[in-house]
Design an enzyme around this catalytic site. Structure first.
Site, short mmCIF file in Angstrom:
data_model
loop_
_atom_site.label_atom_id
_atom_site.label_comp_id
_atom_site.label_asym_id
_atom_site.label_seq_id
_atom_site.Cartn_x
_atom_site.Cartn_y
_atom_site.Cartn_z
N ASP A 11 -13.07 -35.12 21.09
CA ASP A 11 -13.30 -33.89 20.34
C ASP A 11 -14.26 -34.18 19.20
OD1 ASP A 11 -13.28 -31.56 18.91
OD2 ASP A 11 -11.11 -31.41 18.72
N SER A 50 -5.17 -19.03 19.68
CA SER A 50 -4.70 -20.34 20.13
C SER A 50 -3.30 -20.32 20.73
CB SER A 50 -4.74 -21.33 18.97
OG SER A 50 -6.08 -21.58 18.58
#
Length: 713
Positions: free
Chosen positions: A353, A329
């Protein structure tokens, strides 16, 4: 009856013999005279020169190798001379018997014999090879008293390298070692004057700064004209030119910061690179585990080499610039920057999301503990939303991702002043065609392979040096520098200092407003995101991003719980960061291998680095213990002043051997000659002066990664 002698006949016979003898003598004297005239007249110049050469030996004098110091003047590499017992195999009739006899005079261990045998295989028979190094003064005196017994054996004063801090910074410093046959072969292509400068030299830089700055550190070889006896012993010095010592390297590294980071890693594997984004100077260059470079100075023994080379932790691998890892990430801020730069996304665009993303009949998941909901760019970075960046990668495509992120330094060498850096992999369709050139069926790029790129997985594979350079560029709004370890080179003879400025590269055309969006989002990571607990009460603002990258890909039906039982298969812990927020003075990237979440193992180390650089604080012993266990958040205990913390002491510090002061090898040789003369005249040799230390103080390339997906942030 009496026989009468023929006197006349006997006289004739005598006269004939006398004439023949006189004629023979005359011829002999004629031959001698002609030979004398030939030698004294016709070959006078040649023989006179040869006689002078037999009387006078020209010996190279090895220069002191330049020292290496950190930014505060701490000596990281220095020199000392020690007496070595050496054998010239071509001058010894029975080598094994000679070594056995020597073992009765000085201690010769099995490892000394093995090392000598290996050096014989790599050298020529007429070269002098050490059978024992670093002799004590008692051993020197014992041998000198019995030197007459050992033809082809002698004691010499040799220059040795010393790394007083031992394992600290070993991958950065490298080491020197004996010149092998391959290096000798390569030297044949050097200019003659450069080759001449290595006469009498048996060692050369092998790795790290020792290798890259060999020409600066080596110095210039001197010479001595020495009158010798018929036995080849030195009688007196006739003429000399002193050697010129090598230049000193002054590094940008803060070795106390380096030692602190290595202590924080403990026994864990990983790497950290910290850079000053204002000029590209490297402040810390850590690869764990480390190794002791002193082991290589006079030839590493087989047992130590086996321990290093066969160690599953790969201590010889320079993880900072040769270890390649998926960025996880930590890749997301750069994906967001590329989206802003290309107009693919605006900061305010909201993506729903739902914790999963479907593409091509496959579902890509989110991290455990992630929360569903609408997310704009800032919140996607703060919460490390996988779904946001899955969809972004799909919209951009692999080639656009490559073209936008390559200028940050991903997938190419940074050109740091060290050799052996690897490029890593920033994939593109062209890269895949080249990588699978021998497998045409695998050359096609499939759209599904792009999805995992958005969260730093798939074929993505970079070094910590590349990540640190990229975060440095991002923190300054696009200003780029080549990272450098050496900031000054000092000529120790003229005392001139040559400043080595980092090369400024052309700045990236990033819009300040876009940069502010990303920097503020990374600041949010430290205030309300995954590293908020670590940076609580920091007293300064910073930007960061945690990452948790898969060490291996998951097979169908396999979960993280299935692989967590094997420590070496667990996820890597990463963190990138810069501080302070508005005017960054340090940018870093680090990884702790197989340590899990970036917020629990990597981010706490970054916090201690920032506290050291910005607040002059060294963590407490209690805090260091918690960080090493992966149980730390914000620092605990009372921080210490770095000035009060002693530096580590390495095994190579020249305090336990019978060593000779380093400045003049010639003086050491002269002392040996005097000792030898005394030994021959009166028995046991005088004990040399007590030794003093010198004044002032294989890598494994990771293969290209296979594509994977579904990683935690």
């Amino acid at each position: 009856m009496t026989e009468l002698r023929n006197v006349e006949r006997e006289l004739d016979r005598f006269r004939l013999r006398s004439v023949a003898a006189a004629f023979f003598v005359l011829i002999a004297f004629g031959l001698l005279s002609s030979r004398l005239i030939y030698l004294q007249v016709y070959r006078h110049d040649e023989l006179s020169t040869r006689a002078e050469a037999n009387r006078i030996a020209v010996l190279p004098v090895v220069p002191n190798r330049g020292r290496i110091l950190d930014r505060n003047g701490v000596v990281l590499a220095s020199n000392y001379t020690a007496y070595t017992l050496e054998i010239t195999p071509s001058k010894v009739e029975n080598l094994e018997e000679t070594i056995n006899a020597l073992a009765q005079v000085v201690e010769i261990q099995p490892r000394d014999r093995r090392r000598f045998k290996r050096q014989m295989e790599e050298s020529k028979s007429f070269e002098s090879l050490p059978i024992r190094t670093k002799l004590t003064d008692v051993e020197v005196a014992r041998f000198l008293a019995q030197r007459f017994r050992f033809a082809g054996v002698d004691i010499k004063a040799r220059l040795f390298r010393n790394y007083p801090l031992g394992e600290t910074g070993s991958h950065m410093l490298g080491y020197i070692g004996r010149i092998n046959q391959a290096e000798k072969k390569a030297m044949e292509d050097w200019d003659e004057d450069v080759q001449a400068n290595y006469r009498g030299t048996e060692y050369i830089g092998k790795l790290g700064l020792e290798q890259n700055y060999e020409s600066e550190l080596h110095g210039a070889t001197g010479y001595e004209e020495v009158e010798t006896s018929a036995g080849g012993r030195a009688v007196r010095r006739l003429n000399s030119r002193p050697p010129t010592p090598g230049n000193e390297l002054h590094l940008s590294i803060d070795i106390k910061l380096q030692a602190m980071v290595e202590e924080l890693f403990g026994e864990r594997r990983g790497a950290l690179v910290a850079i000053d984004p204002r000029n590209g100077e490297v402040l810390a260059f850590v690869s764990k585990p480390t190794f002791d470079p002193n082991l290589f100075v006079d030839g590493i023994d087989a047992d130590s080499w086996r321990d290093l080379n066969e160690n599953p932790d790969k201590p010889l691998l320079n993880r900072a610039m040769r270890g390649t890892y998926p960025p996880g990430s930590t890749f997301k801020p750069y994906m967001a920057m590329a989206a802003l730069n290309t107009g693919k996304r605006s900061p305010s665009l909201v993506i729903q999301d739902n914790l999963s993303y479907s593409f091509g009949g496959r579902t890509f998941g989110s991290a455990e503990g992630d929360r569903a909901g609408p997310k704009d760019m800032r919140l996607a970075i703060v919460t490390s939303s996988n779904v946001y960046f899955y969809s972004l990668a799909n919209e951009m495509g692999v080639d656009l991702i490559h073209d936008q992120l390559e200028p940050f330094g991903f997938g190419r060498k940074t050109d740091i002043d060290l050799q052996g850096e690897v490029t890593g992999v920033l994939p593109s369709q062209d890269w895949k065609r080249r990588y699978f050139a021998k497998s045409p069926a695998n050359q096609k790029w499939f759209p599904g392979e792009t999805i995992s790129l958005g969260i730093g997985q798939g074929y993505n594979s970079f070094t910590m040096l590349q990540l640190a350079t990229a975060v440095s560029t991002l923190s300054t709004g696009g200003q780029r520098y080549k990272p450098r370890l050496v900031r000054e080179i000092e000529d120790v003879v003229r005392h001139d200092q040559r400043h080595i400025a980092s090369d400024a590269l052309s700045a990236l055309p990033l819009r300040p407003a876009d940069v502010d969006v990303i920097r503020n989002a990374m600041n949010g990571v430290t205030l309300e995101g995954t590293s908020r607990a670590v940076f609580a009460g920091a007293g300064y603002q910073s930007g960061g991003k945690t990452g948790t990258a898969q060490a291996i890909g998951l097979r169908a039906g396999q979960t993280y719980k299935d692989i967590k039982a094997d420590e070496r298969k667990r996820d890597h812990s990463l963190y990138i960061a810069f501080a302070p927020l508005e005017a960054p003075r340090v940018a870093l990237a680090l990884i702790v291998e197989n340590a899990g979440f970036g917020s629990t193992s990597a981010a706490p180390i970054a916090r201690r680095v920032f506290d050291y650089v910005l607040r002059n604080e060294y963590p407490s012993e209690e805090d260091i213990a918690l960080v090493r266990q992966g149980k730390a958040t914000a620092p605990v205990g009372k921080p210490r002043n770095p000035a009060d913390i002693p530096l580590p002491t390495g095994t190579g510090a020249s305090v336990t051997m019978g060593l000779v002061p380093a400045p003049e090898l010639a003086a050491s040789e002269a002392a040996l000659a005097a000792s030898a003369a005394s030994a021959q005249a009166s028995g046991p040799a005088p004990v040399p002066a007590p030794p003093k230390p010198a004044s002032a103080a294989l890598p494994v390339l990771a293969p290209a990664p296979r594509p994977s997906s579904g990683v935690q942030p």
